[in-house]
Each structure stands twice: as structure tokens, then as C-alpha cells.
Design a protein around this motif. Structure first.
Motif, mmCIF file in Angstrom:
data_model
loop_
_atom_site.group_PDB
_atom_site.id
_atom_site.type_symbol
_atom_site.label_atom_id
_atom_site.label_comp_id
_atom_site.label_asym_id
_atom_site.label_seq_id
_atom_site.Cartn_x
_atom_site.Cartn_y
_atom_site.Cartn_z
ATOM 1 N N ASP A 444 14.367 -2.566 4.108
ATOM 2 C CA ASP A 444 13.602 -2.998 5.277
ATOM 3 C C ASP A 444 12.487 -2.039 5.666
ATOM 4 O O ASP A 444 11.694 -2.338 6.556
ATOM 5 C CB ASP A 444 14.544 -3.166 6.485
ATOM 6 N N ASP A 445 12.407 -0.856 5.015
ATOM 7 C CA ASP A 445 11.417 0.123 5.460
ATOM 8 C C ASP A 445 10.035 -0.116 4.875
ATOM 9 O O ASP A 445 9.067 0.529 5.265
ATOM 10 C CB ASP A 445 11.869 1.547 5.136
ATOM 11 N N GLY A 446 9.925 -1.022 3.923
ATOM 12 C CA GLY A 446 8.626 -1.362 3.358
ATOM 13 C C GLY A 446 8.060 -0.347 2.391
ATOM 14 O O GLY A 446 6.941 -0.503 1.911
ATOM 15 N N GLU A 447 8.829 0.688 2.065
ATOM 16 C CA GLU A 447 8.316 1.729 1.191
ATOM 17 C C GLU A 447 8.527 1.418 -0.287
ATOM 18 O O GLU A 447 7.906 2.038 -1.137
ATOM 19 C CB GLU A 447 8.988 3.066 1.524
ATOM 20 N N TYR A 448 9.399 0.481 -0.584
ATOM 21 C CA TYR A 448 9.734 0.206 -1.973
ATOM 22 C C TYR A 448 9.598 -1.279 -2.267
ATOM 23 O O TYR A 448 9.763 -2.126 -1.391
ATOM 24 C CB TYR A 448 11.167 0.669 -2.282
ATOM 25 N N ASP A 449 9.313 -1.585 -3.549
ATOM 26 C CA ASP A 449 9.251 -2.970 -3.991
ATOM 27 C C ASP A 449 10.621 -3.518 -4.364
ATOM 28 O O ASP A 449 10.826 -4.726 -4.391
ATOM 29 C CB ASP A 449 8.328 -3.094 -5.206
ATOM 30 N N GLY A 450 11.545 -2.627 -4.700
ATOM 31 C CA GLY A 450 12.862 -3.090 -5.107
ATOM 32 C C GLY A 450 13.835 -1.949 -5.271
ATOM 33 O O GLY A 450 13.527 -0.777 -5.020
ATOM 34 N N SER A 451 15.042 -2.299 -5.682
ATOM 35 C CA SER A 451 16.094 -1.316 -5.923
ATOM 36 C C SER A 451 16.665 -1.552 -7.316
ATOM 37 O O SER A 451 16.229 -2.451 -8.040
ATOM 38 C CB SER A 451 17.193 -1.443 -4.862
ATOM 39 N N GLY A 452 17.635 -0.755 -7.685
ATOM 40 C CA GLY A 452 18.210 -0.929 -9.015
ATOM 41 C C GLY A 452 19.482 -0.137 -9.180
ATOM 42 O O GLY A 452 19.872 0.664 -8.323
ATOM 43 N N GLU A 453 20.131 -0.364 -10.308
ATOM 44 C CA GLU A 453 21.367 0.350 -10.626
ATOM 45 C C GLU A 453 21.390 0.704 -12.102
ATOM 46 O O GLU A 453 20.749 0.056 -12.936
ATOM 47 C CB GLU A 453 22.588 -0.507 -10.287
ATOM 48 N N TRP A 454 22.124 1.770 -12.414
ATOM 49 C CA TRP A 454 22.359 2.181 -13.791
ATOM 50 C C TRP A 454 23.716 1.627 -14.225
ATOM 51 O O TRP A 454 24.740 1.992 -13.679
ATOM 52 C CB TRP A 454 22.336 3.698 -13.908
ATOM 53 N N ALA A 545 22.426 10.091 -10.031
ATOM 54 C CA ALA A 545 22.798 8.945 -9.198
ATOM 55 C C ALA A 545 22.845 7.670 -10.024
ATOM 56 O O ALA A 545 22.139 7.524 -11.023
ATOM 57 C CB ALA A 545 21.808 8.790 -8.047
ATOM 58 N N THR A 546 23.659 6.724 -9.595
ATOM 59 C CA THR A 546 23.793 5.452 -10.318
ATOM 60 C C THR A 546 23.008 4.326 -9.655
ATOM 61 O O THR A 546 23.062 3.190 -10.126
ATOM 62 C CB THR A 546 25.272 5.054 -10.429
ATOM 63 N N THR A 547 22.288 4.609 -8.575
ATOM 64 C CA THR A 547 21.418 3.617 -7.951
ATOM 65 C C THR A 547 20.065 4.266 -7.667
ATOM 66 O O THR A 547 19.948 5.498 -7.601
ATOM 67 C CB THR A 547 21.995 3.058 -6.636
ATOM 68 N N PHE A 548 19.055 3.430 -7.494
ATOM 69 C CA PHE A 548 17.713 3.932 -7.250
ATOM 70 C C PHE A 548 16.896 2.867 -6.534
ATOM 71 O O PHE A 548 17.303 1.707 -6.426
ATOM 72 C CB PHE A 548 17.027 4.312 -8.571
ATOM 73 N N ARG A 549 15.719 3.284 -6.053
ATOM 74 C CA ARG A 549 14.726 2.344 -5.551
ATOM 75 C C ARG A 549 13.426 2.562 -6.316
ATOM 76 O O ARG A 549 13.179 3.645 -6.836
ATOM 77 C CB ARG A 549 14.527 2.510 -4.045
ATOM 78 N N TRP A 550 12.611 1.519 -6.389
ATOM 79 C CA TRP A 550 11.413 1.603 -7.222
ATOM 80 C C TRP A 550 10.234 0.906 -6.550
ATOM 81 O O TRP A 550 10.397 0.095 -5.648
ATOM 82 C CB TRP A 550 11.664 0.964 -8.591
ATOM 83 N N ARG A 551 9.051 1.262 -7.010
ATOM 84 C CA ARG A 551 7.821 0.602 -6.575
ATOM 85 C C ARG A 551 6.782 0.749 -7.690
ATOM 86 O O ARG A 551 6.887 1.627 -8.554
ATOM 87 C CB ARG A 551 7.307 1.218 -5.288
ATOM 88 N N LEU A 552 5.788 -0.094 -7.660
ATOM 89 C CA LEU A 552 4.682 0.017 -8.594
ATOM 90 C C LEU A 552 3.645 0.969 -8.015
ATOM 91 O O LEU A 552 3.234 0.819 -6.866
ATOM 92 C CB LEU A 552 4.040 -1.346 -8.834
ATOM 93 N N ILE A 553 3.224 1.936 -8.815
ATOM 94 C CA ILE A 553 2.132 2.786 -8.380
ATOM 95 C C ILE A 553 0.818 2.331 -9.000
ATOM 96 O O ILE A 553 -0.235 2.427 -8.375
ATOM 97 C CB ILE A 553 2.401 4.271 -8.696
#
Length: 681
Positions: A444-454, A545-553
Motif C-alpha cells: 500500500d505504500d506505493g514504493e514497489y510494483d510487486g513482491s515475490g518469494e524464493w 531472506a525468502t521474500t522480497f519486493r521489486w520495482r522497475l527502474i
């Protein structure tokens, strides 16, 4: 308005930056063949949340806010001779730089797109060739003579098509302050440019095939600074005890859980623990303990089949682009029958690994690390997790393939003692191999395009893929990953971790096979010709970590194209960029990007951009390479004064031959792949 770019000489039909012929050699299939991944796993474009604001993606105004990843545990490298300069990454505040000669200042005027047959650098910078194909490396090597090549000479000379570049320091007390080791790998050979009158491997003189084998692998050479400048040159006098050539016939030791497994056993090596050679080495990495990684990428091109292949191997061979029936590759089976899969089906399983070389010990056998999985490795980047464990990031360079990560079981031990060295050299044989799944939920913070997991695939003792053993997962990693639902990416190539912020950056070079049905907010074009760069923040900044957040730069291409995105920066002020391949960082945490296959009409090059603050996304072109060439490397020297790039396959243009040259770089004669250094005047 649309930029008018000069018309290039027609390159051979390309996949990435390769000619159709070179592509068939590198990739094992014609450029228009389907990608090997036919699984139902989601495409990267499919995971982007539909509610993402298109205005945000296409923004051309002020830079967006940026959350800096937290730090990783700091560690000091312990190389056998000197601390490595590419070590475990620690997020830190960059120090203020006093000298304007430092590369990381980014205070240069961008090089405009061009088609010159030269390495073009900004005003105020100088360049020089450090080493070229054929230069003497070992004692007794003759001076390079294009028309008098031999396999015996090539085994002692610098190899062809240099790709990965790293600088490993030497102890000042013993070697002075200006000496270091340059470690470079040699990806593939273009025999049509290497030999006059070349037609194909089936009819070529056997000696030419042996020369090509000797031109593969890696080179370790000693270099030194010239005066007080940023220039480096090859050391050509003295003992040079570290110089080394590794080729397609050098003995390798196999380590890890798959070592000795039946799938690696052959008639020549019933132990499954000793392999001859390394093939198609692309990018690489360095370790905190002072060794160098190199990724075996498109190894499939070297194999052929004189007859039917055993049906038991057809599925796995198809997934890796290997021949499943009568076919010809480079015709190396004419000089070494092990490359005939109809006779030796397990030989192909002995390639596609991350190899590890100790540049400080020329007598140490290089290793193939099976715990890091088998696929078309671009490279391997090492970080240290918060608890001291070793993490390695790995990209599989194929359309619609995956991003991987390895986390060791045990902790890294700093120090130079023999005990610490023995411990650290075993770290990569025990741990867990993961594959990445991306989702479109960025929070909800608008800083990332998505999340993910390993998603775990296997540890060294337990497989997490039903129906496959640990060794089977590691040997056929692609098949194992297909079963657990990771995200299909657009040629995930180099993966690097920012030494200042701790964020991870993934270069997705391109994907011409993206269909209109796969177009979405993150990839608003069918046939992704220009690629993009993904920025990943692991949970808590912890590499394990086994989870992350991502965005396009970056969504690359012509800035005038509304589908492009430059980190929110004003697109009217940036350099056009296409097909990101290798990435690196300077001491200030700026992102440097080398391109492969520029689809905008100009030559490939090296670009730099800040990743923080108001300049985030301000891409500036630092250099361009000659006709037909690709930009590889790059690496910035530890003192931040010099950039090294590998100029690969200059002159590789449709129809070019030694008697009909498309390029005469670097010496005004036959084109020769070379490593170049650039420094501020």
C-alpha cells in the motif's frame, strides 16, 4: 520528436547481439525457434497488478521517491595473495570524493549514439587497449600472427571473445602498488572471422577446430598502471607467476551433491568427478575468499548427434536446446568424440555449471560447483547475509527462463589462515538453491510494483521437487524449476547487488517472442526488443531472506517512445538505451549498464545512472563500441579512476570475412576482441 539515427551496416540476423550463425553456435537453435521453456508458469509481464498507474510507468517528470535497502553484514575478503576487491556487500554511506578524476562522479557529457568503428568516450577521457586476442600470456607464446595460428600457440595466448572482466589485487609489499591480476573469460569463437576461407566445421581443417577449442575458457594475466594515470597495460617482462590459460580441454574437478552421480559419469570418466574443459563462459563474479566465478551459458551449441539419441534423455535435452536426433553443431566431435551425444549422452550434463578459479594459484584445478544448479548461467554474484551465510544470485539467460539464488548452510569465515580458506572453499557445496516467483502485489505504500518469494528447489540433502532426487534437481535444474511455478522472465542475465544500498539489480535483456496477449503495464509492447532492469529489495535487507519486493527502474528503448521509463526522471534529458546485459556498480553506488544488441540503430555501449535521489534514472551513455561489437564486463577499478570493458566480437556483421572486413578495430587490420581501459585525462 523521433530521433533520426544513422543507418548501420547490416549485421547478421541477431539474437541478442549475435549473428544468426553465431546464435546457432551459442544458443543451439535458429533465432526464430521457440524458447525451450514450454511450461505453464506465469510470464513476468503477467504478474504486474492491473491497477498500477500507467502514468507512473510512463512518467517523464521528477524522480520518484526511493527507499534505500538496509545493509548487509560487513566482511573483509581473504584472498590467497591479497584481499579481493569484489567482496561481500555492505550497505554504507558513500564517502565524499575529492578528485574529479574519479569515474563515479558521473560528471561527463554523454556520448551521442553513433556508428563509428571505434571505442568512443566522453570529452576529457582517454582509452587504451589492455590486452587482445592472441597476445602472449604464458612463457614461450609467440607474437600473434593471424595467418600463422596454431592450437599450440593459442593455448599460451589470450583467448577469443572476451566477456567477463574482473581485477584481483596483488600484495603491494611483494608486487608494488601498481600491479594486479586481470581475469577474463572467453565466451565463444566466430571461426568465420578467425580464419580465411572458413565454410563450416564439417569441412574445416582439424587444426582450426583445435585452435577454436584453445581460444575458449579463461585467461589470468598480470597488469600494471602506467605512470600516475588511470591507464593499465599488460605486464610483458619478468616472471609473471600467476598468468594462466584455461581452455576447453583443461581438467576440472566436480564438487557438490551431484558430483559422481550417474548422470555425470562417462566412459572416459566413470567417477563423474573430472571434466575436461569449460565452454561458452559468459559473465561471472568474485567471492569473498578471493576466487573468481564464470558461468557456462550456451553450452548446447558444442554438441551434435551422429544418430538417434537415447529416448531417456530427449525431454531434458530439449529443455536445454541440445540435439535430440541427428544433427551437427560445431563439429568438435571430429577431434573429440565426447561431443557426440548419440555415443556419449552424459557429456552434456558436465557443462552448464558455475565454475570457480583461484587466480592466485595457477596449479589449483578449477572447480564446477553443482550445488549452484545447471542451466545457461550468465554469471554469479556473491553477497554475505546478516548471519554470515554466503548468498549467490544467478540468472538463466534464455527467453522465458528464471532467476535463482543459492544460500549456504554454513557461515563465511573472514581471515587469511589456511583453516579459514579450507572452510570457505566448502561453503558452496552445502545449502539451498531457490528460484524466484514474482507477484504484482507491491503493498500500500506505493514504493514497489510487486513482491515475490524464493521457492526452494533443493538443499544438499533434501529435494523439494516431487519425483526428483537432489542430484536430478541440480543436473536438470530447468525441469525441476518448471514444476514449482516460478516466473518466466525476459532473458534474465546479469544480477548484481549494490554495494551502497544493498538492493539487487537484474538485467532482462530482451524477448522478441513476447506476444500481444502478454502485453501489460510493465511491458507495454509486443516483442520486447529493448529489455528492462528490475530492482529488488530483500526483506529486511537480508540477502538470505525468502521474500522480497521489486520495482522497475528502467524500461529501455528510445526515450521518445511512451512505453519507456527511466526511474521517473525527465526522459527528454536521458540517453537512449537498448538491451541491458551486464551491470556493475561504482563506489558511490551508481548503476553501470553494458548493452548487447542495441535495437535503436546505433552501436552498443556502456551507460551509467544514479539509483537514488533526484538524479535517479538519469541514464548517460559513457562509451560506444566498434562496428558489430558488444559491450561486456564492465568493472570499475578499486580507486574509482578507471573503467574496464571487454569489447566482444568486433566486426561481426553479415557477410564479413577476413578478406571482407566490416571492422578494423583495434589496430587497423583484422578485428580482434580486446579489453579496454578508460580513464579521465
Amino acid at each position: 520528436m523521433t530521433r533520426e539515427l544513422p543507418i548501420l551496416p547490416k549485421r547478421r540476423q541477431r539474437h541478442g547481439s549475435r549473428s544468426r550463425m553465431a546464435c546457432a553456435f551459442r544458443c543451439g537453435n535458429a533465432c526464430d525457434h521457440p524458447a525451450p521453456n514450454a511450461s505453464d508458469n506465469p510470464y513476468f509481464g503477467d504478474v504486474v497488478e492491473a491497477s498500477l498507474s500507467r502514468r507512473r510507468l510512463l512518467a517523464g517528470g521528477a524522480a520518484s521517491a526511493f527507499v534505500i535497502g538496509t545493509g548487509l553484514a560487513q566482511s573483509s575478503a581473504a584472498a590467497a595473495v591479497a584481499p579481493a576487491n569484489h567482496t561481500a556487500i555492505h550497505a554504507k554511506k558513500p564517502r565524499r570524493r575529492r578528485s574529479s578524476a574519479r569515474i563515479c562522479d558521473l560528471g561527463f557529457e554523454p556520448v551521442p549514439p553513433n556508428t563509428r568503428d571505434a571505442v568512443v568516450v566522453p570529452d576529457g577521457f582517454r582509452q587504451a587497449v589492455v590486452v587482445s586476442w592472441g597476445d602472449p600470456v604464458l612463457p614461450g607464446a609467440p607474437t600473434f600472427d593471424f595467418d600463422r595460428q596454431s592450437a599450440k600457440a593459442q593455448r599460451k595466448q589470450f583467448g577469443y571473445n572476451n566477456d567477463y572482466v574482473t581485477i584481483m589485487p596483488l600484495r603491494r609489499r611483494l608486487f608494488g602498488p601498481e600491479r594486479a591480476l586481470l581475469v577474463v573469460n572467453h565466451e565463444y569463437t566466430d571461426e568465420a572471422l578467425m580464419f580465411r576461407g572458413w565454410t563450416d566445421g564439417a569441412s574445416a581443417p582439424l587444426e582450426q577446430l583445435r585452435i577454436a577449442q584453445a581460444a575458449h575458457g579463461l585467461s589470468v594475466v598480470e597488469i600494471e598502471r602506467v605512470g600516475r594515470s588511470g591507464r593499465r597495460k599488460l605486464v610483458t617482462t619478468g616472471r609473471r607467476p600467476f598468468n594462466r590459460r584455461i581452455t576447453a580441454t583443461t581438467p576440472f574437478v566436480v564438487t557438490g551433491p551431484a558430483a559422481g552421480h550417474e548422470l555425470l559419469q562417462t566412459a572416459a570418466d566413470p567417477t563423474g568427478r573430472r571434466v575436461l574443459g569449460t565452454l561458452n563462459n559468459c559473465a561471472g563474479g568474485t567471492t569473498p575468499w578471493g576466487t573468481v566465478f564464470s558461468g557456462e551459458e550456451n553450452f548446447n551449441q558444442y554438441f551434435e548427434a551422429s544418430g538417434a539419441v537415447d529416448p531417456a534423455y530427449v525431454q531434458a535435452f530439449a529443455r536445454y536446446g541440445l540435439p535430440t536426433g541427428p544433427s551437427a553443431g560445431k563439429s568438435w566431435a571430429r577431434i573429440d568424440q565426447r561431443f557426440d551425444l548419440a555415443e556419449h549422452p552424459h557429456e552434456a550434463n558436465r557443462f552448464g555449471w558455475i565454475v570457480e578459479v583461484d587466480p592466485y594459484d595457477p596449479e589449483a584445478p578449477p572447480r564446477k560447483r553443482t550445488m549452484l544448479g545447471r542451466f545457461k548461467h550468465e554469471g554469479a554474484t556473491t553477497a554475505i547475509a546478516d548471519d554470515g551465510r554466503v548468498v549467490v544470485y544467478l540468472g538463466d539467460d534464455e527467453r522465458f527462463d528464471y532467476l535463482y539464488k543459492f544460500v549456504s548452510r554454513d557461515r563465511y569465515r573472514p581471515g587469511k589462515s589456511a583453516r579459514a580458506s579450507r572452510h570457505n572453499m566448502r561453503l558452496l557445496d552445502h545449502g539451498t538453491l531457490y528460484v524466484a516467483k514474482f507477484t504484482g502485489d507491491g503493498g500500500d505504500d506505493g514504493e514497489y510494483d510487486g513482491s515475490g518469494e524464493w521457492i526452494p528447489l533443493t538443499s544438499d540433502t533434501t529435494s523439494y521437487v516431487p519425483g526428483m532426487s537432489v542430484a536430478e534437481v541440480l543436473v536438470n535444474t530447468r525441469l525441476a524449476a518448471d514444476k514449482v511455478g516460478p516466473t518466466k522472465m525476459d532473458r534474465p542475465e546479469d544480477v548484481e547487488r549494490n554495494p551502497v544500498t544493498g538492493s539487487v539489480y537484474l538485467a532482462c535483456t530482451n524477448n522478441s517472442s513476447r506476444t500481444p496477449e502478454q502485453v501489460d503495464e510493465v511491458n507495454p509492447r509486443a516483442a520486447n526488443r529493448h529489455g528492462h532492469v528490475v530492482e529488488i529489495d530483500e526483506k529486511g535487507g537480508d540477502a538470505a531472506a525468502t521474500t522480497f519486493r521489486w520495482r522497475l527502474i528502467l524500461v529501455c528503448g528510445d526515450p521518445d517512445d511512451p512505453s519507456t521509463y527511466f526511474g521517473g526522471y525527465d526522459k527528454s534529458k536521458v540517453s537512449p538505451i537498448s538491451c541491458p546485459d551486464n551491470v556493475a556498480f561504482d563506489g558511490a553506488g551508481n548503476l553501470w549498464i553494458a548493452t548487447d544488441g542495441n535495437a535503436l540503430g546505433s552501436h552498443d555501449g556502456l551507460f551509467a545512472t544514479p539509483v537514488r535521489g533526484r538524479e535517479r534514472g538519469n541514464v548517460k551513455q559513457f562509451l560506444t563500441v566498434p562496428v558489430g561489437a558488444e559491450t561486456c564486463g564492465p568493472v570499475i577499478s578499486e580507486d574509482q579512476r578507471t573503467v574496464f570493458v571487454a569489447v566482444q566480437h568486433p566486426g561481426e556483421v553479415d557477410g564479413a570475412t577476413p578478406d571482407n572486413r566490416a571492422s578494423t578495430w583495434p589496430f587497423g587490420d583484422q578485428p580482434r576482441p580486446s579489453v579496454v581501459c578508460v580513464w579521465k585525462d
